[in-house]
Design a protein around this motif. Structure first.
Motif, PDB file in Angstrom:
ATOM      1  N   ASP A   1      -0.347   3.710   2.911  1.00 25.54           N
ATOM      2  CA  ASP A   1       0.503   3.732   4.098  1.00 25.54           C
ATOM      3  C   ASP A   1       1.692   4.660   3.921  1.00 25.54           C
TER       4      ASP A   1
ATOM      5  N   GLU B   1      -6.124   5.631   1.921  1.00 22.65           N
ATOM      6  CA  GLU B   1      -5.925   4.176   1.969  1.00 22.65           C
ATOM      7  C   GLU B   1      -4.458   3.781   1.894  1.00 22.65           C
TER       8      GLU B   1
ATOM      9  N   SER C   1       0.829  -1.202   0.000  1.00 26.86           N
ATOM     10  CA  SER C   1       0.000   0.000   0.000  1.00 26.86           C
ATOM     11  C   SER C   1       0.871   1.263   0.000  1.00 26.86           C
TER      12      SER C   1
END
Length: 437
Positions: free
Chosen positions: A290, A288, A264
């Protein structure tokens, strides 16, 4: 302005007063006045974009000459991973590192080695759950300065770790002192840089009191000297390289993010793409994710203005060079060393604040909006400002006059009766019989 240190400068003799630079500057740091460009020191982030687009080569990057080695009794080279991508058919990093010793350095400390430590520290910090997501890389100093200027509300998302080059410089200095017994001021830790922003970061650090980097030389200055001394390595030679795929991967876009071993993440390069990502992040569209890796230069550090090779060719070379390296050669212990973190808090740069008094600032903003409504809204740049909004701010704050706008100037001529003349062939032909006889 005297408190600012910059590594992008203007050669006024070469400047023709075109507006290529003002239209591409990401922080609207350039104006054209009296036929010459002017860089506004408070706004400049040293990204080098103006250097790329100037057709007259009037913008130049500042860096130290290689003769800086003579100032120190012992010198350590800090080669950026991007350096490895400049050479055709390179199959061993040690060829580069040995070459640096041949051209006058006493020791080498690859920045890629420190990059692996930063990657390890990043994984530990992200696993702790204490960072605001998505985390933004702090490795590119131009991006960090861009956030301070244009996106100050995103400062809390910036990874609170020093860039790999600073970590490398501190470790290299300490190792050299232990090895030689010399004091720190006799040892020169010299970074071989792909871009001017990293020189600025060393001269005017944001999150540290002082930098451990003593000088910054350009990859393009070192490149021809290395070509003259590079030779294949014998199997019996002790290798100097102690970095793996993760460290070398930092030289191109996506390398840092991939080293986190997470899916991510987002990696963007090129200043315009970086701005688009930051705008989306500001609008809470990327929650959404990281981790976000951002590089001001196209393709990453291999695209810096102080390199010599096409950035996409260099990126391909790095990928090939990494193929047979171990994943990583450097890891931290159980904890992150304190000197890898920020020493100072990263502060916003309030360049859009017109006055310290909020009431006066609001009055100026209203005046700007009122004057902006009278402008054509074409953002043509003919006034010497990058946009009508920037021009309105300049006029209201006294850095420009209304007549600098060609449309305003035309209206003024018309109102005084001086704007009725049109030069041939656009002049309306006189009708027969109008001549006095």
């Amino acid at each position: 302005m005297s408190n600012f240190v910059h590594s992008v400068a203007l050669d006024k003799d070469k400047c023709k007063g075109c507006i290529n630079c003002i239209k591409r500057c990401p922080t609207e740091a350039i104006r054209v006045r009296n036929g010459k460009a002017r860089i506004i020191s408070e706004r400049c982030i040293d990204c080098g974009e103006c250097i790329r687009v100037c057709p007259n080569h009037a913008k130049l990057a500042l860096y130290d000459p290689l003769s800086v080695l003579e100032r120190y009794e012992y010198t350590v080279a800090l080669p950026a991973p991007a350096l490895y991508g400049q050479f055709h058919n390179l199959d061993e990093i040690d060829i580069i590192l040995e070459g640096l010793l041949s051209i006058g350095f006493d020791d080498v400390f690859p920045v890629a080695s420190a990059a692996e430590l930063v990657s390890d520290a990043t994984r530990k910090l992200m696993a702790s759950g204490k960072l605001r997501r998505p985390v933004i890389s702090s490795a590119c100093p131009a991006v960090t300065r861009l956030i301070r200027v244009r996106f100050p509300e995103l400062i809390e998302n910036i990874l609170p770790l020093r860039a790999p080059v600073e970590v490398a410089a501190g470790l290299a200095k300490q190792r050299a002192m232990e090895k030689t017994g010399l004091p720190a001021d006799k040892i020169g830790v010299i970074f071989i840089s792909p871009c001017p922003a990293k020189r600025t970061a060393a001269r005017m650090p944001l999150v540290m009191e002082t930098s451990a980097i003593d000088a910054v030389v350009a990859i393009k200055e070192v490149y021809p000297k290395l070509l003259a001394v590079m030779r294949p390595q014998d199997d019996s030679d002790d290798g100097l390289n102690d970095s793996g795929r993760i460290g070398v991967g930092w030289g191109s876009s996506g390398g840092e993010a991939a080293a986190l071993l997470k899916e991510s993440y987002l990696a963007a390069d090129g200043i315009e793409n970086v701005i688009k990502v930051l705008e989306d992040l500001e609008d809470e569209k990327l929650g959404e994710l990281d981790f976000i890796e951002l590089n001001a230069c196209a393709a990453g550090c291999v695209g810096g203005v102080l390199t010599v090779e096409n950035p996409y060719i260099a990126r391909t070379r790095l990928k090939k060079l990494r193929k047979y390296l171990p994943v990583a050669c450097n890891r931290l212990g159980d904890s992150i060393p304190e000197d890898m973190g920020f020493q100072n808090e990263l502060e916003p740069m309030p360049i859009m604040q017109f006055d310290n008094d909020i009431r006066k600032s609001m009055e100026i903003m209203r005046s700007v909006s009122s004057f902006l409504a009278t402008l054509p809204g074409l953002d043509c740049g003919s006034c010497g400002a990058p946009s009508c909004r920037a021009f309105a701010e300049d006029v209201v704050t006294g850095f420009a006059t209304e007549s600098d706008c060609v449309f305003k100037y035309r209206d003024q001529l018309k109102s005084t009766g001086e704007g009725t003349y049109l030069p041939p062939p656009f002049r309306t032909p006189e009708k027969p019989g109008n001549d006095a006889t």
